[in-house]
Design a protein around this motif. Sequence first.
Motif, short mmCIF file in Angstrom:
data_model
loop_
_atom_site.label_atom_id
_atom_site.label_comp_id
_atom_site.label_asym_id
_atom_site.label_seq_id
_atom_site.Cartn_x
_atom_site.Cartn_y
_atom_site.Cartn_z
N GLY A 1 0.76 -1.26 0.00
CA GLY A 1 0.00 0.00 0.00
C GLY A 1 0.78 1.30 0.00
N HIS A 2 2.07 1.30 0.34
CA HIS A 2 2.70 2.58 0.72
C HIS A 2 2.94 3.56 -0.43
N HIS A 3 2.77 3.12 -1.68
CA HIS A 3 2.88 4.08 -2.80
C HIS A 3 1.54 4.72 -3.15
N VAL B 1 10.42 0.74 6.20
CA VAL B 1 11.75 0.16 5.94
C VAL B 1 11.83 -0.54 4.58
N ASP B 2 10.82 -0.32 3.75
CA ASP B 2 10.87 -0.85 2.38
C ASP B 2 12.01 -0.13 1.63
N VAL B 3 12.58 -0.78 0.62
CA VAL B 3 13.70 -0.16 -0.10
C VAL B 3 13.23 1.04 -0.94
N HIS B 4 11.93 1.10 -1.20
CA HIS B 4 11.38 2.24 -1.95
C HIS B 4 10.74 3.23 -0.99
N HIS B 5 10.86 4.50 -1.32
CA HIS B 5 10.21 5.52 -0.50
C HIS B 5 8.69 5.35 -0.55
N VAL C 1 10.88 -6.07 2.68
CA VAL C 1 12.18 -6.74 2.82
C VAL C 1 12.90 -6.74 1.46
N ASP C 2 12.53 -5.79 0.61
CA ASP C 2 13.23 -5.66 -0.66
C ASP C 2 14.55 -4.87 -0.52
N THR C 3 14.96 -4.61 0.71
CA THR C 3 16.33 -4.12 0.97
C THR C 3 17.34 -5.26 0.92
N GLU D 1 4.70 -4.76 3.14
CA GLU D 1 4.80 -3.99 1.89
C GLU D 1 5.52 -4.87 0.86
N GLY D 2 6.76 -4.48 0.42
CA GLY D 2 7.43 -5.20 -0.66
C GLY D 2 8.34 -6.32 -0.19
N GLY D 3 9.08 -6.85 -1.17
CA GLY D 3 9.95 -8.02 -0.95
C GLY D 3 9.71 -8.97 -2.11
N TYR D 4 10.73 -9.18 -2.97
CA TYR D 4 10.48 -9.86 -4.25
C TYR D 4 11.44 -11.00 -4.54
N ASP D 5 12.31 -11.32 -3.60
CA ASP D 5 13.17 -12.48 -3.78
C ASP D 5 12.39 -13.69 -3.27
ZN ZN Z 1 9.47 -1.72 -2.31
#
Ligand code: ZN
Length: 367
Positions: free
Chosen positions: A163-165, A200-204, A289-291, A326-330
């Motif tokens: 949701g964060h975007h 803490v997602d890698v994207h703002h 966790v896409d960091t 939020e994200g994380g794609y691995d």
């Molecule tokens: Zn992300």
Amino acid sequence: MKWFFSEKHRLHDANLEVWAGHPSPSTEVAARADTIAELLRGDASFTEASPHAHGIDPITAIHDPRMVAWLATAWEETRPFSETREIIPDTIRHVSLVEGLGEQPESMNSPLGRLGYWCFDTMTPIVEGTYEAALSAVDVALSALDELDAIGKATYALCRPPGHHAGRAMIGGFCYFNNAAVVANAMIERGAKRVGVLDVDVHHGNGTQQIFYQRSDVVYASLHGDPDRFFPYFTGWLHETGVGAGAGFNKNVPLATGCGDDEYLASLDETLEYLDECGVEQLVVSLGVDTYALDPLSDLSISRRAFHQMGSAIAARGLPLVVVQEGGYDQADLAYNVQSFLRGIAQLDPKPEPEERDPSSLSKQHL
Ligand SMILES: [Zn+2]
């Protein structure tokens, strides 16, 4: 720790998105949430719970009600214009499109016009079940907040889509309704004087920042890849600190290529200190966790061990909190990374480190 999940997320089953002009398979897929759920079900420290419906009022409290109404019928009304199951805009209402033209009418009679009005990119496809899946993600998030209110312990919302975007009046970046922002706003409506959103997602999290940018009761703080090289490119700068009543209640920490565990954890400590100084009473964690070093969307170098340390550092502040996915794609390590973070939040030992994979064998998307 209790965690909430809805099978309805699978209704959002797009197969197509467009990156830099290239049609490609969807990055944000149902298997992401399913693999996290499967791993947590096998960990006796976590207890699954079912969400219940909260209606659209908590959503229209932060999103333009016209956008919410549009999303409900967007797929159906754009069907005649697409040869694929997925609807993706062809014309987006660029800020300069109507520059200098004075007051413009708000009516948009074209379904494709409406699509380009509310959606800001080409990576956020709409399919038949998108609206229902997005509603279910909000219900998952709010049910986790209900549980927090009831027992006062940290809870986890396994939300999908993320949701964060999603901003007040736009969808984008795989996001439709801003689950974390709905929870933060609900915390205030339920009586908290000031709450924080730690992203803490890698994207703002441009959407969350925008929704609360002029408010002092919800503080947004984000660690992310520098917008000089990361989506969404136009937000996430150091100088964005809030305006009006919100001045001083927004913090961005753009991170350099290759940022490793030590540097990241030091930045996290500073950010947690900032949230403490702001006097937040409750916290929403936007957990991407896409960091992760092996994530296809990341150029940072965060390890699984660091996810546990992040969770522990956040838990050590003693704030009641809801973790929102939020994200994380691995896909191979996604669930382990989430589990590691959550075990840190729950102040449990980490699971043994798995074998390292070889980063050179991976292809990265262009971000
Ligand atoms: Zn992300």
